[in-house]
Write a protein that holds these residues in place. Structure first.
Motif, PDB file in Angstrom:
ATOM      1  N   ASP A   1       0.810  -1.220   0.000  1.00  0.00           N
ATOM      2  CA  ASP A   1       0.000   0.000   0.000  1.00  0.00           C
ATOM      3  C   ASP A   1       0.845   1.272   0.000  1.00  0.00           C
ATOM      4  O   ASP A   1       0.321   2.370  -0.112  1.00  0.00           O
ATOM      5  CB  ASP A   1      -1.000  -0.006   1.154  1.00  0.00           C
ATOM      6  N   GLY A   2       2.145   1.135   0.114  1.00  0.00           N
ATOM      7  CA  GLY A   2       3.032   2.290   0.047  1.00  0.00           C
ATOM      8  C   GLY A   2       3.079   3.135   1.303  1.00  0.00           C
ATOM      9  O   GLY A   2       3.731   4.176   1.322  1.00  0.00           O
ATOM     10  N   GLY A   3       2.399   2.693   2.349  1.00  0.00           N
ATOM     11  CA  GLY A   3       2.395   3.461   3.585  1.00  0.00           C
ATOM     12  C   GLY A   3       2.631   2.600   4.802  1.00  0.00           C
ATOM     13  O   GLY A   3       3.623   2.735   5.496  1.00  0.00           O
ATOM     14  N   CYS A   4       1.711   1.693   5.045  1.00  0.00           N
ATOM     15  CA  CYS A   4       1.794   0.847   6.232  1.00  0.00           C
ATOM     16  C   CYS A   4       2.490  -0.481   5.971  1.00  0.00           C
ATOM     17  O   CYS A   4       3.165  -1.007   6.854  1.00  0.00           O
ATOM     18  CB  CYS A   4       0.393   0.574   6.780  1.00  0.00           C
ATOM     19  N   PHE A   5       2.312  -1.025   4.772  1.00  0.00           N
ATOM     20  CA  PHE A   5       2.831  -2.358   4.475  1.00  0.00           C
ATOM     21  C   PHE A   5       3.452  -2.435   3.089  1.00  0.00           C
ATOM     22  O   PHE A   5       2.914  -1.880   2.126  1.00  0.00           O
ATOM     23  CB  PHE A   5       1.706  -3.409   4.557  1.00  0.00           C
ATOM     24  N   ALA A   6       4.569  -3.137   3.014  1.00  0.00           N
ATOM     25  CA  ALA A   6       5.215  -3.437   1.737  1.00  0.00           C
ATOM     26  C   ALA A   6       5.725  -4.868   1.818  1.00  0.00           C
ATOM     27  O   ALA A   6       6.117  -5.347   2.890  1.00  0.00           O
ATOM     28  CB  ALA A   6       6.365  -2.474   1.466  1.00  0.00           C
ATOM     29  N   LEU A   7       5.704  -5.539   0.702  1.00  0.00           N
ATOM     30  CA  LEU A   7       6.139  -6.929   0.623  1.00  0.00           C
ATOM     31  C   LEU A   7       7.135  -7.068  -0.510  1.00  0.00           C
ATOM     32  O   LEU A   7       6.867  -6.615  -1.631  1.00  0.00           O
ATOM     33  CB  LEU A   7       4.929  -7.839   0.367  1.00  0.00           C
ATOM     34  N   LEU A   8       8.284  -7.651  -0.217  1.00  0.00           N
ATOM     35  CA  LEU A   8       9.218  -7.985  -1.286  1.00  0.00           C
ATOM     36  C   LEU A   8       8.710  -9.259  -1.938  1.00  0.00           C
ATOM     37  O   LEU A   8       8.420 -10.238  -1.241  1.00  0.00           O
ATOM     38  CB  LEU A   8      10.630  -8.200  -0.752  1.00  0.00           C
ATOM     39  N   ALA A   9       8.589  -9.249  -3.238  1.00  0.00           N
ATOM     40  CA  ALA A   9       8.009 -10.379  -3.960  1.00  0.00           C
ATOM     41  C   ALA A   9       8.801 -10.672  -5.226  1.00  0.00           C
ATOM     42  O   ALA A   9       9.514  -9.809  -5.749  1.00  0.00           O
ATOM     43  CB  ALA A   9       6.559 -10.061  -4.337  1.00  0.00           C
TER      44      ALA A   9
ATOM     45  N   ALA B   1      14.317   4.547   1.287  1.00  0.00           N
ATOM     46  CA  ALA B   1      14.325   5.893   0.714  1.00  0.00           C
ATOM     47  C   ALA B   1      12.926   6.433   0.440  1.00  0.00           C
ATOM     48  O   ALA B   1      12.699   7.638   0.535  1.00  0.00           O
ATOM     49  CB  ALA B   1      15.139   5.900  -0.586  1.00  0.00           C
ATOM     50  N   GLU B   2      11.991   5.553   0.112  1.00  0.00           N
ATOM     51  CA  GLU B   2      10.694   6.008  -0.398  1.00  0.00           C
ATOM     52  C   GLU B   2       9.491   5.755   0.511  1.00  0.00           C
ATOM     53  O   GLU B   2       8.450   6.373   0.315  1.00  0.00           O
ATOM     54  CB  GLU B   2      10.428   5.360  -1.758  1.00  0.00           C
ATOM     55  N   LEU B   3       9.603   4.859   1.452  1.00  0.00           N
ATOM     56  CA  LEU B   3       8.452   4.508   2.276  1.00  0.00           C
ATOM     57  C   LEU B   3       8.573   5.127   3.671  1.00  0.00           C
ATOM     58  O   LEU B   3       9.677   5.384   4.146  1.00  0.00           O
ATOM     59  CB  LEU B   3       8.327   2.983   2.383  1.00  0.00           C
ATOM     60  N   PRO B   4       7.441   5.348   4.343  1.00  0.00           N
ATOM     61  CA  PRO B   4       7.493   5.906   5.700  1.00  0.00           C
ATOM     62  C   PRO B   4       8.281   5.000   6.644  1.00  0.00           C
ATOM     63  O   PRO B   4       8.301   3.773   6.480  1.00  0.00           O
ATOM     64  CB  PRO B   4       6.016   5.947   6.121  1.00  0.00           C
ATOM     65  N   GLU B   5       8.888   5.618   7.642  1.00  0.00           N
ATOM     66  CA  GLU B   5       9.720   4.888   8.597  1.00  0.00           C
ATOM     67  C   GLU B   5       8.948   3.779   9.312  1.00  0.00           C
ATOM     68  O   GLU B   5       9.508   2.749   9.662  1.00  0.00           O
ATOM     69  CB  GLU B   5      10.286   5.876   9.614  1.00  0.00           C
ATOM     70  N   SER B   6       7.657   3.974   9.513  1.00  0.00           N
ATOM     71  CA  SER B   6       6.861   2.972  10.227  1.00  0.00           C
ATOM     72  C   SER B   6       6.321   1.864   9.313  1.00  0.00           C
ATOM     73  O   SER B   6       5.643   0.960   9.792  1.00  0.00           O
ATOM     74  CB  SER B   6       5.689   3.651  10.937  1.00  0.00           C
ATOM     75  N   CYS B   7       6.630   1.921   8.043  1.00  0.00           N
ATOM     76  CA  CYS B   7       6.152   0.893   7.108  1.00  0.00           C
ATOM     77  C   CYS B   7       6.759  -0.469   7.468  1.00  0.00           C
ATOM     78  O   CYS B   7       7.964  -0.573   7.710  1.00  0.00           O
ATOM     79  CB  CYS B   7       6.516   1.269   5.681  1.00  0.00           C
ATOM     80  N   PHE B   8       5.927  -1.490   7.523  1.00  0.00           N
ATOM     81  CA  PHE B   8       6.388  -2.845   7.817  1.00  0.00           C
ATOM     82  C   PHE B   8       6.726  -3.535   6.499  1.00  0.00           C
ATOM     83  O   PHE B   8       5.866  -3.685   5.627  1.00  0.00           O
ATOM     84  CB  PHE B   8       5.303  -3.627   8.561  1.00  0.00           C
ATOM     85  N   ILE B   9       7.977  -3.936   6.352  1.00  0.00           N
ATOM     86  CA  ILE B   9       8.440  -4.597   5.124  1.00  0.00           C
ATOM     87  C   ILE B   9       8.540  -6.082   5.404  1.00  0.00           C
ATOM     88  O   ILE B   9       9.210  -6.506   6.347  1.00  0.00           O
ATOM     89  CB  ILE B   9       9.812  -4.048   4.683  1.00  0.00           C
ATOM     90  N   SER B  10       7.881  -6.878   4.596  1.00  0.00           N
ATOM     91  CA  SER B  10       7.883  -8.324   4.810  1.00  0.00           C
ATOM     92  C   SER B  10       8.202  -9.062   3.523  1.00  0.00           C
ATOM     93  O   SER B  10       8.291  -8.471   2.446  1.00  0.00           O
ATOM     94  CB  SER B  10       6.513  -8.775   5.351  1.00  0.00           C
ATOM     95  N   LEU B  11       8.359 -10.364   3.663  1.00  0.00           N
ATOM     96  CA  LEU B  11       8.530 -11.248   2.520  1.00  0.00           C
ATOM     97  C   LEU B  11       8.231 -12.664   2.976  1.00  0.00           C
ATOM     98  O   LEU B  11       8.178 -12.943   4.166  1.00  0.00           O
ATOM     99  CB  LEU B  11       9.939 -11.150   1.927  1.00  0.00           C
ATOM    100  N   ILE B  12       8.029 -13.514   2.007  1.00  0.00           N
ATOM    101  CA  ILE B  12       7.859 -14.936   2.279  1.00  0.00           C
ATOM    102  C   ILE B  12       9.027 -15.631   1.594  1.00  0.00           C
ATOM    103  O   ILE B  12       9.264 -15.429   0.402  1.00  0.00           O
ATOM    104  CB  ILE B  12       6.517 -15.459   1.737  1.00  0.00           C
ATOM    105  N   ALA B  13       9.769 -16.429   2.363  1.00  0.00           N
ATOM    106  CA  ALA B  13      10.983 -17.052   1.824  1.00  0.00           C
ATOM    107  C   ALA B  13      10.861 -18.563   1.788  1.00  0.00           C
ATOM    108  O   ALA B  13      10.302 -19.170   2.701  1.00  0.00           O
ATOM    109  CB  ALA B  13      12.183 -16.666   2.689  1.00  0.00           C
TER     110      ALA B  13
END
Length: 136
Positions: A59-67, A94-106
């Motif tokens: 969503d570019g604010g709260c959540f981002a997922l590496l895919a 660089a581009e997302l808010p500091e509080s954005c949660f970045i996740s991925l499934i490995a």
């Protein structure tokens, strides 16, 4: 020589690279729709052929997922997976808010790569709408 490219993957290239790299199968319809939804993407090409990729979705604010972090087997073991991950994470910082949660499934074989990139283990759940091949 492998180079970073501004040319996005075609739907077929995306499907083919995912299959070659051992990622889950996606239909043409799903891939066509999904490829338009990236916040950011990186592409690696060798002589015009797609050999590596990765995307940030969310969503570019709260959540981002590496895919879709994938490297063709012929180019694995050369540091490209780490380089793709680093570019995606650098963009997120660089581009997302500091509080954005970045996740991925490995997959199990990729866990150490993502741990080196600073990711921690969390417990999550998910499901798909239809048949899905489990990644080991």
């Amino acid at each position: 020589m492998v180079k970073w490219s501004q040319t996005p993957a075609t739907v077929q290239e995306y499907i083919d690279l995912r299959a070659a790299a051992g990622l889950g199968i996606r239909t043409h319809q799903a891939a066509a729709r999904g490829l338009t939804g990236a916040l950011y993407a990186v592409w690696l090409r060798e002589a015009g052929q797609l050999v590596g990729m990765g995307r940030v979705i969310g969503d570019g604010g709260c959540f981002a997922l590496l895919a879709d972090i994938a490297v063709h087997p012929d180019f694995q073991g050369q540091g490209w997976g780490c380089a793709i991950t680093e570019r995606l994470v650098t963009w997120c910082y660089a581009e997302l808010p500091e509080s954005c949660f970045i996740s991925l499934i490995a997959s199990k074989k990729a866990v150490s790569l993502y741990e080196r990139a600073g990711f921690e283990h969390f417990i999550g759940m998910g499901r798909t709408i239809g048949p899905y091949r489990q990644i080991e």
